[in-house]
Design an enzyme around this catalytic site. Sequence first.
Site, PDB file in Angstrom:
ATOM      1  N   SER A 137       0.827  -1.205   0.000  1.00 39.67           N
ATOM      2  CA  SER A 137       0.000   0.000   0.000  1.00 39.67           C
ATOM      3  C   SER A 137       0.864   1.259   0.000  1.00 39.67           C
ATOM      4  O   SER A 137       1.978   1.258   0.533  1.00 39.67           O
ATOM      5  CB  SER A 137      -0.880  -0.019   1.252  1.00 39.67           C
ATOM      6  N   TYR A 161      -2.414   5.614  -3.900  1.00 31.98           N
ATOM      7  CA  TYR A 161      -3.407   6.630  -3.568  1.00 31.98           C
ATOM      8  C   TYR A 161      -2.827   7.926  -4.066  1.00 31.98           C
ATOM      9  O   TYR A 161      -1.654   8.222  -3.783  1.00 31.98           O
ATOM     10  CB  TYR A 161      -3.543   6.786  -2.055  1.00 31.98           C
ATOM     11  N   THR A 187      -6.186   2.901  -6.389  1.00 31.32           N
ATOM     12  CA  THR A 187      -7.397   2.831  -5.562  1.00 31.32           C
ATOM     13  C   THR A 187      -8.193   4.121  -5.708  1.00 31.32           C
ATOM     14  O   THR A 187      -7.664   5.214  -5.528  1.00 31.32           O
ATOM     15  CB  THR A 187      -7.027   2.584  -4.085  1.00 31.32           C
ATOM     16  N   LYS A 277      -8.809  -0.128  -8.592  1.00 33.99           N
ATOM     17  CA  LYS A 277      -9.383  -0.830  -7.440  1.00 33.99           C
ATOM     18  C   LYS A 277     -10.440   0.033  -6.757  1.00 33.99           C
ATOM     19  O   LYS A 277     -10.174   1.191  -6.413  1.00 33.99           O
ATOM     20  CB  LYS A 277      -8.253  -1.145  -6.448  1.00 33.99           C
ATOM     21  N   HIS A 301     -13.604  -1.895  -0.576  1.00 33.47           N
ATOM     22  CA  HIS A 301     -12.543  -1.561   0.373  1.00 33.47           C
ATOM     23  C   HIS A 301     -12.753  -2.297   1.704  1.00 33.47           C
ATOM     24  O   HIS A 301     -12.492  -1.771   2.778  1.00 33.47           O
ATOM     25  CB  HIS A 301     -12.535  -0.049   0.609  1.00 33.47           C
TER      26      HIS A 301
HETATM   27  C1  FMN Z   1      -6.530  -2.800   7.845  1.00 32.32           C
HETATM   28  C2  FMN Z   1      -6.809  -2.527   6.415  1.00 32.32           C
HETATM   29  C3  FMN Z   1      -6.075  -1.561   5.746  1.00 32.32           C
HETATM   30  C4  FMN Z   1      -6.321  -1.309   4.394  1.00 32.32           C
HETATM   31  N1  FMN Z   1      -5.551  -0.404   3.728  1.00 32.32           N
HETATM   32  C5  FMN Z   1      -5.724  -0.231   2.396  1.00 32.32           C
HETATM   33  C6  FMN Z   1      -4.857   0.614   1.663  1.00 32.32           C
HETATM   34  O1  FMN Z   1      -3.933   1.207   2.205  1.00 32.32           O
HETATM   35  N2  FMN Z   1      -5.079   0.737   0.325  1.00 32.32           N
HETATM   36  C7  FMN Z   1      -6.093   0.077  -0.319  1.00 32.32           C
HETATM   37  O2  FMN Z   1      -6.252   0.219  -1.533  1.00 32.32           O
HETATM   38  N3  FMN Z   1      -6.908  -0.744   0.356  1.00 32.32           N
HETATM   39  C8  FMN Z   1      -6.743  -0.922   1.685  1.00 32.32           C
HETATM   40  N4  FMN Z   1      -7.551  -1.788   2.359  1.00 32.32           N
HETATM   41  C9  FMN Z   1      -8.582  -2.553   1.620  1.00 32.32           C
HETATM   42  C10 FMN Z   1      -7.997  -3.851   1.113  1.00 32.32           C
HETATM   43  O3  FMN Z   1      -7.064  -3.636   0.086  1.00 32.32           O
HETATM   44  C11 FMN Z   1      -9.099  -4.759   0.558  1.00 32.32           C
HETATM   45  O4  FMN Z   1      -9.854  -4.070  -0.389  1.00 32.32           O
HETATM   46  C12 FMN Z   1     -10.036  -5.281   1.652  1.00 32.32           C
HETATM   47  O5  FMN Z   1      -9.320  -5.593   2.819  1.00 32.32           O
HETATM   48  C13 FMN Z   1     -10.770  -6.510   1.167  1.00 32.32           C
HETATM   49  O6  FMN Z   1     -11.678  -6.955   2.117  1.00 32.32           O
HETATM   50  P1  FMN Z   1     -11.369  -8.136   3.166  1.00 32.32           P
HETATM   51  O7  FMN Z   1     -10.565  -7.509   4.281  1.00 32.32           O
HETATM   52  O8  FMN Z   1     -12.709  -8.556   3.609  1.00 32.32           O
HETATM   53  O9  FMN Z   1     -10.581  -9.190   2.430  1.00 32.32           O
HETATM   54  C14 FMN Z   1      -7.340  -2.032   3.724  1.00 32.32           C
HETATM   55  C15 FMN Z   1      -8.058  -3.008   4.395  1.00 32.32           C
HETATM   56  C16 FMN Z   1      -7.804  -3.259   5.729  1.00 32.32           C
HETATM   57  C17 FMN Z   1      -8.585  -4.344   6.433  1.00 32.32           C
END
Ligand code: FMN
Length: 423
Positions: A137, A161, A187, A277, A301
């Site tokens: 990320s 981002y 994203t 995304k 997300h």
């Molecule tokens: C703790 C956490 C931090 C996340 N940080 C980002 C991020 O920095 N950038 C991003 O595109 N998505 C981020 N996401 C979303 C994830 O990339 C992903 O879309 C999501 O976790 C999918 O759902 P799931 O946790 O049910 O597998 C984050 C998700 C979580 C749980």
Amino acid sequence: MRMDRRVPRPAELAPLLKFKRFEPNGRTRRLAKAHTIADLRAIARRRTPQGPFDYTDGAAEEELSLGRARRAFREIEFHPAILRDVSHVDPSVEILGGRSSMPFGIAPVGFTRMMHAEGERAGASAAAAAGIPFSLSTLGTTSPEGVRDANPHGRNWFQLYMQKDRDKSMELMNRAAAAGFDTLLITVDVPVAGARLRDHYNGFSIPPQLGLKTVLNALPRPEWWFNFLTTEPLAFASLTEWDGTIGELLDALFDPTVDFDDLAWLRDQWPGKVAVKGIQTLDDARRVVDLGVDGIVLSNHGGRQLDRAPVPFHLLPSVAAELGDRTEIVLDTGIMSGADVVAALACGADFTLVGRAYLYGLMAGGREGADRAIEILSGQVVRTMKLLGVSSVAELNPGHVTQLRQMMPVGAPAPARTATRRP
Ligand SMILES: Cc1cc2nc3c(=O)[nH]c(=O)nc-3n(C[C@H](O)[C@H](O)[C@H](O)COP(=O)(O)O)c2cc1C
């Protein structure tokens, strides 16, 4: 009924007495008892302070999006084919210009070293060992070069981002390209941060602060604190400390003006594959595909942005039917089992990403925990495929899955009821 009884002979007892060899490593012992992602979550919860655990486990507002996404995967019926030779199953797929040994990869997640001090290095090296892609990320807590060193031969993807300071965004992106990352995930679902209420209630900041509540919460979790305090301090680009919640940080950093023109421009800045995304409607999927990107990630997300957003798994069939032959479709949000992955593939996804499923493993036991999460998901993928009677991902098709109606979106308002209301 009367049974004839006798005294057992010692020679008969001996083979029944089988004591397992004691495993001296507590982490290995703990992880061996986890057979599902939910088991890993339970371990993670015991071992991680409430602030980082809730930051990971939680979602936006009332957390309806996340609950619905998980429920959608449970509300399906599989239709297996019998009498097929499934002695050899190949769960590998080709995605965004490369191979993945499994039809899932690790989603980009921010602040990973706060969940466990081993952070992205553990995730990237676990991905390398399993032969699946790892995504870093923009808010990662390890540099692109650090991730490359942890996964030097496997596939690394960089998630972007767009920050208000565009030069900073481009600088980081170019470092990822120079470090050999092969895919850019842009994203687009964070014009502002979703309301992660658990972070407000916990008064969660970066780095976590040691108030009275935190200290009390830390007492039964000494290993996390020991690791946290004795490893390199958390750093994200030029930022090391932020006195608000992570949501407030996102609002301060990210550019809410980014539009389709910026996306078209960004697409040309990256030498490798580009996927967008956070696609949540068929119309936006069309617009993004028309811009000529290589893939789209149907995602809300992990329910952390717009609460009550569409469930990606419900959106999938219409997107796959219309755009499946023009783009590669990746799906995330709500995946807690390899069976969820298989259901998504059958309904038209080319690949999936897992966020929390991996993070629960990481929090439960660092690198070994991440390995265990991947092992559990992989076992479930292969077993589900065998039980469905397919030996390759290409054989999966919508006929293998029925979505049960309860939570399916109705396209138009429900028809008027015939019964008249009492005055
Ligand atoms: C703790 C956490 C931090 C996340 N940080 C980002 C991020 O920095 N950038 C991003 O595109 N998505 C981020 N996401 C979303 C994830 O990339 C992903 O879309 C999501 O976790 C999918 O759902 P799931 O946790 O049910 O597998 C984050 C998700 C979580 C749980």
